[in-house]
Design a protein around this motif. Structure first.
Motif, PDB file in Angstrom:
ATOM      1  N   ASP A  77      16.580  -0.915  -6.527  1.00 40.61           N
ATOM      2  CA  ASP A  77      17.017  -0.285  -5.284  1.00 40.61           C
ATOM      3  C   ASP A  77      15.849   0.380  -4.551  1.00 40.61           C
ATOM      4  N   ARG A  78      14.916   0.965  -5.300  1.00 42.03           N
ATOM      5  CA  ARG A  78      13.734   1.559  -4.647  1.00 42.03           C
ATOM      6  C   ARG A  78      12.911   0.479  -3.962  1.00 42.03           C
ATOM      7  N   ARG A  79      12.762  -0.664  -4.602  1.00 41.64           N
ATOM      8  CA  ARG A  79      12.020  -1.775  -3.968  1.00 41.64           C
ATOM      9  C   ARG A  79      12.717  -2.218  -2.688  1.00 41.64           C
ATOM     10  N   ARG A  80      14.029  -2.267  -2.721  1.00 40.17           N
ATOM     11  CA  ARG A  80      14.784  -2.656  -1.522  1.00 40.17           C
ATOM     12  C   ARG A  80      14.587  -1.637  -0.402  1.00 40.17           C
ATOM     13  N   MET A  81      14.629  -0.348  -0.764  1.00 42.56           N
ATOM     14  CA  MET A  81      14.408   0.686   0.252  1.00 42.56           C
ATOM     15  C   MET A  81      12.990   0.609   0.805  1.00 42.56           C
ATOM     16  N   GLN A 106       0.864  -1.176   0.000  1.00 37.82           N
ATOM     17  CA  GLN A 106       0.000   0.000   0.000  1.00 37.82           C
ATOM     18  C   GLN A 106       0.898   1.222   0.000  1.00 37.82           C
ATOM     19  N   GLU A 107       0.571   2.179  -0.831  1.00 33.97           N
ATOM     20  CA  GLU A 107       1.374   3.385  -0.925  1.00 33.97           C
ATOM     21  C   GLU A 107       1.026   4.342   0.212  1.00 33.97           C
ATOM     22  N   ILE A 108       2.068   4.909   0.826  1.00 32.21           N
ATOM     23  CA  ILE A 108       1.899   5.922   1.862  1.00 32.21           C
ATOM     24  C   ILE A 108       2.822   7.083   1.548  1.00 32.21           C
ATOM     25  N   ILE A 109       2.645   8.164   2.237  1.00 36.71           N
ATOM     26  CA  ILE A 109       3.530   9.315   2.063  1.00 36.71           C
ATOM     27  C   ILE A 109       4.381   9.460   3.315  1.00 36.71           C
ATOM     28  N   ILE A 110       5.688   9.530   3.115  1.00 38.03           N
ATOM     29  CA  ILE A 110       6.623   9.727   4.222  1.00 38.03           C
ATOM     30  C   ILE A 110       7.420  10.978   3.904  1.00 38.03           C
ATOM     31  N   ARG A 111       7.485  11.890   4.837  1.00 36.62           N
ATOM     32  CA  ARG A 111       8.238  13.126   4.630  1.00 36.62           C
ATOM     33  C   ARG A 111       9.719  12.869   4.918  1.00 36.62           C
ATOM     34  N   VAL A 112      10.537  13.228   3.942  1.00 33.92           N
ATOM     35  CA  VAL A 112      11.982  13.057   4.059  1.00 33.92           C
ATOM     36  C   VAL A 112      12.653  14.346   3.615  1.00 33.92           C
ATOM     37  N   ALA A 120      14.878  12.442  -0.819  1.00 39.12           N
ATOM     38  CA  ALA A 120      13.921  12.302  -1.918  1.00 39.12           C
ATOM     39  C   ALA A 120      14.646  12.213  -3.257  1.00 39.12           C
ATOM     40  N   ARG A 121      15.652  13.039  -3.440  1.00 43.73           N
ATOM     41  CA  ARG A 121      16.412  13.035  -4.688  1.00 43.73           C
ATOM     42  C   ARG A 121      17.121  11.692  -4.875  1.00 43.73           C
ATOM     43  N   LEU A 122      17.730  11.189  -3.821  1.00 44.78           N
ATOM     44  CA  LEU A 122      18.428   9.908  -3.907  1.00 44.78           C
ATOM     45  C   LEU A 122      17.462   8.769  -4.214  1.00 44.78           C
ATOM     46  N   TYR A 123      16.296   8.782  -3.566  1.00 44.16           N
ATOM     47  CA  TYR A 123      15.306   7.736  -3.799  1.00 44.16           C
ATOM     48  C   TYR A 123      14.832   7.777  -5.250  1.00 44.16           C
ATOM     49  N   GLU A 124      14.492   8.949  -5.716  1.00 45.56           N
ATOM     50  CA  GLU A 124      13.956   9.072  -7.070  1.00 45.56           C
ATOM     51  C   GLU A 124      15.000   8.791  -8.149  1.00 45.56           C
TER      52      GLU A 124
END
Length: 78
Positions: A29-33, A8-14, A19-23
């Motif tokens: 790697d995003r799935r792992r995170m 389920q998608e949620i919003i987490i403030r970072v 955010a730049r690193l994740y995107e």
């Protein structure tokens, strides 16, 4: 045996940097995170555990529960 990988998608403030690193990360790697965050929030890991340690433990548990490389490839392709 079928594994439930429902998410389920949620919003987490970072921070903007996080955010730049994740995107900019690869889909894998995003799935792992995502998995690491999920495990952390559900109390299935500790902040001291590395992602590698968690993945090794999960791999052992999955194999013990009958997850084969072929089944994993099928699940990930969905």
């Amino acid at each position: 045996m079928r594994y439930n990988l429902e998410t389920q998608e949620i919003i987490i403030r970072v921070s903007p940097e996080a955010a730049r690193l994740y995107e900019s990360a690869s889909e894998q790697d995003r799935r792992r995170m995502d998995l690491l965050i999920s495990l952390q929030l559900t109390g299935k890991t500790t902040p001291e555990a590395s992602l590698e340690d968690i993945m090794r433990r999960m791999s052992r548990e999955a194999q013990q529960n009958g997850l084969t490389p072929e089944l994993l490839a099928e699940i990930l392709s969905e």
